[in-house]
Design a protein around this motif. Sequence first.
Motif, short mmCIF file in Angstrom:
data_model
loop_
_atom_site.label_atom_id
_atom_site.label_comp_id
_atom_site.label_asym_id
_atom_site.label_seq_id
_atom_site.Cartn_x
_atom_site.Cartn_y
_atom_site.Cartn_z
N PRO A 62 56.94 95.85 45.90
CA PRO A 62 56.61 95.50 44.40
C PRO A 62 55.81 94.29 44.24
O PRO A 62 55.94 93.24 45.01
CB PRO A 62 58.26 95.51 44.11
N ALA A 63 54.96 94.42 43.30
CA ALA A 63 54.04 93.53 43.04
C ALA A 63 53.45 93.17 41.66
O ALA A 63 53.47 94.19 41.12
CB ALA A 63 52.72 93.32 43.90
N LEU A 64 53.13 91.80 41.28
CA LEU A 64 52.52 91.42 40.14
C LEU A 64 51.22 91.08 40.19
O LEU A 64 51.00 90.41 41.22
CB LEU A 64 53.29 90.60 39.25
N MET A 65 50.52 91.49 39.44
CA MET A 65 49.15 90.74 39.36
C MET A 65 49.08 90.09 37.72
O MET A 65 49.36 90.53 36.85
CB MET A 65 48.03 91.55 39.23
N VAL B 140 50.32 92.57 35.08
CA VAL B 140 50.24 94.03 35.88
C VAL B 140 51.17 94.54 36.56
O VAL B 140 51.65 93.50 37.67
CB VAL B 140 48.95 94.21 36.45
N HIS B 141 52.01 95.44 36.49
CA HIS B 141 53.17 95.59 37.16
C HIS B 141 53.30 97.29 37.56
O HIS B 141 52.48 98.01 36.77
CB HIS B 141 54.51 95.08 36.72
N LEU C 6 51.80 95.19 31.41
CA LEU C 6 50.99 96.33 31.48
C LEU C 6 51.53 97.05 32.87
O LEU C 6 51.19 96.76 33.87
CB LEU C 6 49.45 96.07 31.63
N ARG C 7 51.81 98.37 32.66
CA ARG C 7 52.47 99.02 33.61
C ARG C 7 51.59 99.89 34.33
O ARG C 7 50.78 101.01 33.54
CB ARG C 7 53.83 99.82 33.23
N ASP C 8 51.15 99.80 35.35
CA ASP C 8 50.29 100.87 36.21
C ASP C 8 51.48 102.07 36.63
O ASP C 8 52.29 101.82 37.24
CB ASP C 8 49.92 100.40 37.52
N HIS D 185 40.82 99.21 37.96
CA HIS D 185 40.89 97.87 37.35
C HIS D 185 42.17 97.03 37.65
O HIS D 185 42.24 95.82 37.78
CB HIS D 185 40.55 97.79 36.02
N LEU D 186 43.32 97.79 37.44
CA LEU D 186 44.49 97.23 38.09
C LEU D 186 44.72 97.01 39.32
O LEU D 186 45.76 96.25 39.57
CB LEU D 186 45.69 98.29 37.34
N GLY D 187 43.97 97.25 40.16
CA GLY D 187 44.08 97.01 41.80
C GLY D 187 42.86 96.23 42.39
O GLY D 187 42.63 96.45 43.38
N ARG D 188 42.39 95.44 41.35
CA ARG D 188 41.11 94.85 41.83
C ARG D 188 41.32 93.47 42.51
O ARG D 188 40.53 92.58 42.76
CB ARG D 188 40.35 94.61 40.71
#
Length: 336
Positions: free
Chosen positions: A285-288, A220-221, A248-250, A270-273
Amino acid sequence: MDGHRPRADAVRLRRHVEFLAAGPRGRRRAPRAMGRAEAYVRDELEAAGWLVRRQPFDVRWQLGATDRHGHRALALKPRLHRRLSGANLYARLPGPGSGPVVVVGAHLDTVDGSPGADDNASGVAVVLETARLLAAAPTAPRVVLAVFDMEELGLIGARQAARELTRDGGVRGMICLESVGYFDDDPGAQRLPAGFARLFPEASAATAADGYRGNFTLVVHRRSSAGAAEVWRQAAAAASPALTGLPLRDPRPDGLPGALIGLAVPPANHLGRSDHAPFWNRGVPALMLTDTANFRNPHYHRPTDTPATLDYARLATVTDATAVTAVSWPDAPRHG
């Protein structure tokens, strides 16, 4: 990673997970186990040559979540915490010089009643094995390893960390490891959140084309971290065993506007959980990296989330790709 660099060791990863996931751990419901886990993490980081700093925090009236046992995403169960006292661990190698750093982090706590092998001993194990890999570099990289407290209570520790680390000299990137050890190659093992296909048609189509197998790591990025996501994807594909990184780009921007949009578009939440979200909210800038947790793993937040359910060979690939990305984080694209 190239042939001259050490590779992640699946046996060491399993040892870390087995120690950490001996039982539930948390400041409020399992403090002795949490202290034991924290001491283990500190000892392992120091043994790898890192300088470790324990940063306590005490906060009041924090909006967060409950860590009570349950299968559903607990981020959807808000709670106002009157007072919380915890501590994060930060580690640096001696002599990397000054300048902005890349943070590699994972949370140590679990929900009540779960030993949390995947959620999130798997992520902490990757941090510990990344420590060993980066310590072997000829020049100490500008990397901070972080082990966060109270993620299950609503990202409480990561909120403190994002504030402290961005104040201490700058963070150029952040990699969050959130439930990264569970894989299932059976067709139909991977589920998607409601509304996901409409918001993310490309990722949804790729998952469908592979028969909804849970055999990938979701990367997720955002636009600011798209380059880092590609570095991670390529490194995972080149590792052994090779692992698919599904980007998966937010679409939300970093900073406060992105957080506000999430309130209006629930599937985006869900992309920021996990612990990357407070860094996003501060413009970092961050990745999950995640195996998608409850959308794949039937043991999510259950007593059955045990070390025997994880895939340590692929967890080693997650580690290798994370180490490569941490030391070669690309510059964010310029706006305009």
